[in-house]
Design an enzyme around this catalytic site. Structure first.
Site, short mmCIF file in Angstrom:
data_model
loop_
_atom_site.label_atom_id
_atom_site.label_comp_id
_atom_site.label_asym_id
_atom_site.label_seq_id
_atom_site.Cartn_x
_atom_site.Cartn_y
_atom_site.Cartn_z
N ASP A 37 8.70 4.04 -1.13
CA ASP A 37 7.89 3.62 0.00
C ASP A 37 6.64 3.04 -0.47
OD1 ASP A 37 7.05 3.09 2.76
OD2 ASP A 37 6.62 5.51 2.89
N ASP B 3 0.77 -1.15 0.03
CA ASP B 3 0.00 0.02 0.18
C ASP B 3 0.93 1.17 0.19
OD1 ASP B 3 0.79 -0.65 2.61
OD2 ASP B 3 -0.89 0.80 3.36
N GLU C 283 0.14 -0.96 5.80
CA GLU C 283 1.22 -0.31 6.69
C GLU C 283 1.11 1.32 6.95
OE1 GLU C 283 4.65 1.45 8.30
OE2 GLU C 283 3.58 1.79 6.35
N1 BES Z 1 8.52 3.21 5.37
C1 BES Z 1 8.11 4.21 6.32
C2 BES Z 1 8.73 4.10 7.77
C3 BES Z 1 10.04 4.74 7.62
C4 BES Z 1 10.61 5.57 6.72
C5 BES Z 1 10.89 4.40 8.67
C6 BES Z 1 11.93 6.07 6.61
C7 BES Z 1 12.42 5.05 8.57
C8 BES Z 1 12.74 5.59 7.66
C9 BES Z 1 6.73 3.87 6.82
O1 BES Z 1 6.00 3.29 5.53
C10 BES Z 1 5.76 4.85 7.03
O2 BES Z 1 5.53 5.84 6.55
N2 BES Z 1 5.29 4.69 8.39
C11 BES Z 1 4.39 5.43 9.13
C12 BES Z 1 3.90 5.03 10.42
C13 BES Z 1 2.56 4.47 9.98
C14 BES Z 1 1.85 4.05 11.23
C15 BES Z 1 1.64 5.23 9.35
C16 BES Z 1 5.40 6.82 9.80
O3 BES Z 1 6.34 6.72 10.12
O4 BES Z 1 4.73 8.03 9.70
MN MN Z 2 6.97 2.35 4.36
MN MN Z 3 5.25 5.31 4.44
#
Ligand code: BES
Ligand code: MN
Ligand code: MN
Length: 456
Positions: A119, A88, A152
């Site tokens: 991502d 996603d 995610e």
């Molecule tokens: N891939 C990201 C997280 C990320 C990016 C971690 C770069 C470290 C370095 C993930 O898809 C993301 O966006 N996570 C969200 C959390 C989620 C609960 C919506 C975030 O970090 O905002």
């Molecule tokens: Mn991600």
């Molecule tokens: Mn993300």
């Protein structure tokens, strides 16, 4: 190994075309109208896993978007690597700021531009192609499982239950994830820390209807005025969060560890230049790297209410809203922080308005140990293909499910991210350099090789 390079060279255009086909499916988990696209993406990935050499691939329904599960078991006595990723993506808005349409991938300046380019479609797909390569070249020395989820970006609401229900199926020695960044293409790094998250929505209600701001202005509490004051009071002049008890469980990082962190290359000037800001702002007493790596933070993600269309309308609104996120550090508990936030936010509401606060989603942080076969294998893999030993770093981002993996499945994760901060994930013009896409595919097989050697 020469044959890895050769296979990559011979197949690189096809790899890219296949990734593009996946990117063209707008699998935006947050929007209901994309439900068919979510399904299309799972079918596409299922096929690609079969083509790459998986023995069995299932698209498993959950209470939300389906999970793709695939496996190749070469010998039950051998170690098993479970690859996690997500198909996603975030919504593409604001669309008008994209230089090319978000779901029509395009290569410019050696980078793939599209939503999901990094991502996590770009990074996740590297694993499918590395798996293909290992199968074709007879390099596979471990069992491989895949778990690719579709929620995610909305907080993985179904995946914890999925893990509970499929504990046996998901049995593995290590979870391998590419969904984070490295410092730079000539400074490889491995993410060893992720922050937790507590994501709130608040609503402030004043009068029972929108009022004429002349007839009532100055005499009735304006919920937007009030909300902005309340938000402002959540941090003090040192950018310390004022919610009572907020820092109680924050682990203080030792002087030695902070000194070690400070050795990681970081150029404040370049950082500011890239963002067009003339100063950085954050918690007093901590460096920029520390502010995102080892300290919690609080940010308004969106705020709305009243009249926001073109021109002027004189209105004293009835309601104001905001979405507020808190990034947490390991050892803080998101449920506890939710409660502290709600209690405090309600307590600071002045008379004349009603306040509601609720949690939208959240999760815990994660610290990954560096004295394990998995870390050593990852470190050797990067050293092999980048020619430099990677530096362990703590990221400010969150992948909340990683701590659930440990809790529910009892399996640790290794974060082999190949993205860059400049990839603009979640932003317009998200991109992923071709260098990183191919380097990832080249590096991953070495992880498997060294992991199976070191795991014995
Ligand atoms: N891939 C990201 C997280 C990320 C990016 C971690 C770069 C470290 C370095 C993930 O898809 C993301 O966006 N996570 C969200 C959390 C989620 C609960 C919506 C975030 O970090 O905002
Ligand atoms: Mn991600
Ligand atoms: Mn993300």
């Amino acid at each position: 190994m020469e044959k890895i390079k050769n296979y990559l060279e011979e197949n690189k255009d096809r790899f890219l075309e296949e990734l593009f086909d996946l990117i063209r499916i707008p699998s935006i988990s947050a929007k209901e109208e994309h439900i068919d696209d979510m399904f299309k993406a799972t079918k596409y990935i299922q096929q690609k896993l079969y083509d790459a050499g998986a023995d069995k691939v299932e698209v498993i329904p959950t209470t939300g978007h389906p999970v793709i599960y695939g496996e190749k078991i070469i010998d039950p006595a051998k170690p098993t690597v479970l690859v996690y990723g997500h198909y996603d993506v975030q919504p593409a808005e604001p669309i008008e700021l994209w230089k090319s349409p978000p779901f029509e991938p395009e290569v410019r300046d050696g980078k793939i531009f599209a939503r999901g380019a990094d991502d996590d479609k770009g990074q996740m797909f590297m694993h499918i192609k590395a798996f293909e390569l290992m199968n074709r070249l007879n390099l596979l020395t471990t069992n491989v499982k895949f778990m690719i989820e579709g929620e995610e970006e909305v907080g993985s609401p179904s995946l914890k239950q999925f893990c509970i229900d499929n504990k046996e199926k998901l049995k593995a020695d290590i979870i391998l994830i590419s969904d984070t960044t490295m410092i730079a293409n000539d400074i490889p790094s491995i993410t060893v820390g992720l922050r937790g998250l507590s994501y709130m929505e608040v609503e402030v209600t004043g009068p029972n209807r929108d009022l004429h701001s002349g007839l009532y202005g100055g005499a009735v509490a304006n919920p937007i005025n009030i909300l902005t004051k309340m938000i402002a009071s959540l941090t003090d002049e040192n950018n310390h969060i004022t919610i009572p008890g907020f820092y109680d469980d924050v682990e203080e990082v030792s002087k030695e560890e902070r000194a070690e962190m400070a050795k990681a290359p970081f150029n404040l000037k370049t950082y500011k230049n890239e963002l067009d800001i003339d100063e950085v702002v954050g918690e007093k007493g901590f460096s920029t790297i520390e502010r995102t790596g080892i300290r919690p933070s609080l940010d308004v993600n969106g705020i709305w209410g009243g009249y926001i269309e073109k021109g002027a309308k004189t209105v004293l609104p009835s309601k104001a809203y905001a979405k507020i996120s808190m990034r947490l550090v390991p050892n803080q508990n998101s449920k506890k922080i939710d409660e502290l936030f709600i209690k405090y936010f309600e307590s600071i509401a002045p008379k004349g308005v009603k306040v509601k606060a609720k949690s939208l989603h959240g999760g815990e942080g994660y610290v990954s140990p560096t004295d394990t076969p998995a870390y050593r294998a990852a470190s050797k893999a990067y050293t092999e293909t980048f020619g430099k030993k990677p530096i362990p770093t703590r990221s400010g981002g969150s992948i909340p499910i990683v701590s659930d993996f440990e809790e529910v499945l009892g399996i640790k994760s290794i974060l082999m991210g190949f993205g860059l901060d400049s990839d603009a994930i979640h932003s317009p013009n998200e991109n992923y350099p071709l260098f990183n896409f191919y380097k990832g595919i080249e590096t991953i097989p070495y992880f498997y090789k060294y992991y199976s050697e070191l795991k014995k």
